[in-house]
Motif scaffolding. Sequence first.
Motif: not given
Length: 385
Positions: A205-207, A289-291, A296-297, A368-369
Motif C-alpha cells: 500500500p502506498a495510498d 507462484a510469485n504471489l 507475506v510481503s 518493489e523492495r
Amino acid sequence: MQNFDLHNPTRIAFGQGTVGRLAELVPAGARVLILYGGESARRTGTLAEVQAALGSRVVYEFGGIEPNPSYETLMRAVALVRSEELDFLLAVGGGSVIDGTKFVAAAVHYRGDAWDIMESHGTVVNTAMPFGCVLTLPATGSEMNKGSVVTRSATRAKLVFASEHVFPRFSILDPTKTYSLPLSQVANGVVDAYTHVMEQYLTYPADGMVQDRFAEGLLQTLIEIGPRVLAAPDDYAARANLMWTATLALNGLIAAGVPEDWSTHMIGHELTALHGIDHARTLAVVLPANLQVRRVSKHDKLLQYAARVWGITEGSEEERIDAAIARTRGFFESLGVPTRLRDYDLGTKHIDAVIRQLEAHGMTALGERGDVTLSLSRRILEASV
C-alpha cells in the motif's frame, strides 16, 4: 503517494477506419520504412491499406521481426534506414514489432555498439528517429510507452531499455485489425495486459487511491471480456475494450506515484530466452507462484486484491489470499493458457540455467523492495513447477 513525474506525448487515434489517418499523421515529405512481423499483415490487407494511406511518400518495407524481436534482425533494419536515408519509421503489428521499431529508432543515430542501448537499459540514448504505430495485437502497451524488450539470439540475452526519446509520435488503434488473430494470441494478450497491471498494483500500500481503483477496474475489465474476445472474434465492443485496456495497462498512468514489482517479467524473460515459450505464457506460469511465495510481503495488497477484484470477503486472511491466487491461476487457465512449467516439459532440473541467466543479467535484487534475490527467484521457479 510517492512523488512522480508523468509525461506521455503519444497521440492515440482510436476506432474503426483510423488507418486512413496516416495521411495526416505521417509528415508529407517523409521517407518511410514500414516494419512488420510475418506475412499476416499482408495477407489480411493491412499493409495494402497502410500503403494506400501513405500515398505518394517514398516507402520501403522491412518484414520478419520475430515474436521476440532479435538484435540481429533489427540491425539489418538499421542498415536499411542508413543506406536509403529514411527518416520516419512505421510499426505495423503488435508489441514485438513496436519494441523492435523503438530499438531501430534509437540505434540508427547511435555511433557505438548498438547493444549498448540494451545493456545500459537506455541511458545512452540521446536521440531517436520519429515513428508511429498501427497496432494489430493488443497486449504489451508498447504503443503508448517508452519501453522495449529485445533479445540477442547469439547470447540468449533478453533485456529491457526505456527512453523518453522512443515514445511513439502516434498510434492507430483499430479494433477490427484484431479480428483475424489466432485465438491463442488473443489469450496471450489478455494475460500480458493482466500481468502488466499486477506488476504495478500488487506490491504494498502506498495510498495511491486513484491508481489502485484504476488498476482494479482494468483487471475487472479483463476478467469480464477475456471469455468474450475468445468466444466471438468479431465482437467489436469486446475487442475495442481489450485494445484500450491493454494500452492503459502500461502507459504510465497506473504506475504514477506507486511502487512497481516487475520480477514476474524478469524471470519470465529468461524462460522465453532459454526455452522459446511465448512471453505471456511465461507470465502465467510465474505470477501465481510469485504471489504465493511472497504472500507475506504482499499480504495487505493481496487482501485488497481478493476483496476488490474477486469479491472474496469471507474466510480467514490466509484463506482469502489462497482463494485470490487460485482465482488468478484459474482465470489464466480458463483462457487456455497453462500455468505450470511442467506444461512445457520443464522441471526442477531446468531452474539452474534460469538462475544463471538472471545473475548474468544483473537481476539479483528484483521486486518493489529489491528483496527478490536469486534464492527467492529459485523458490518462485520451484513453486512454478
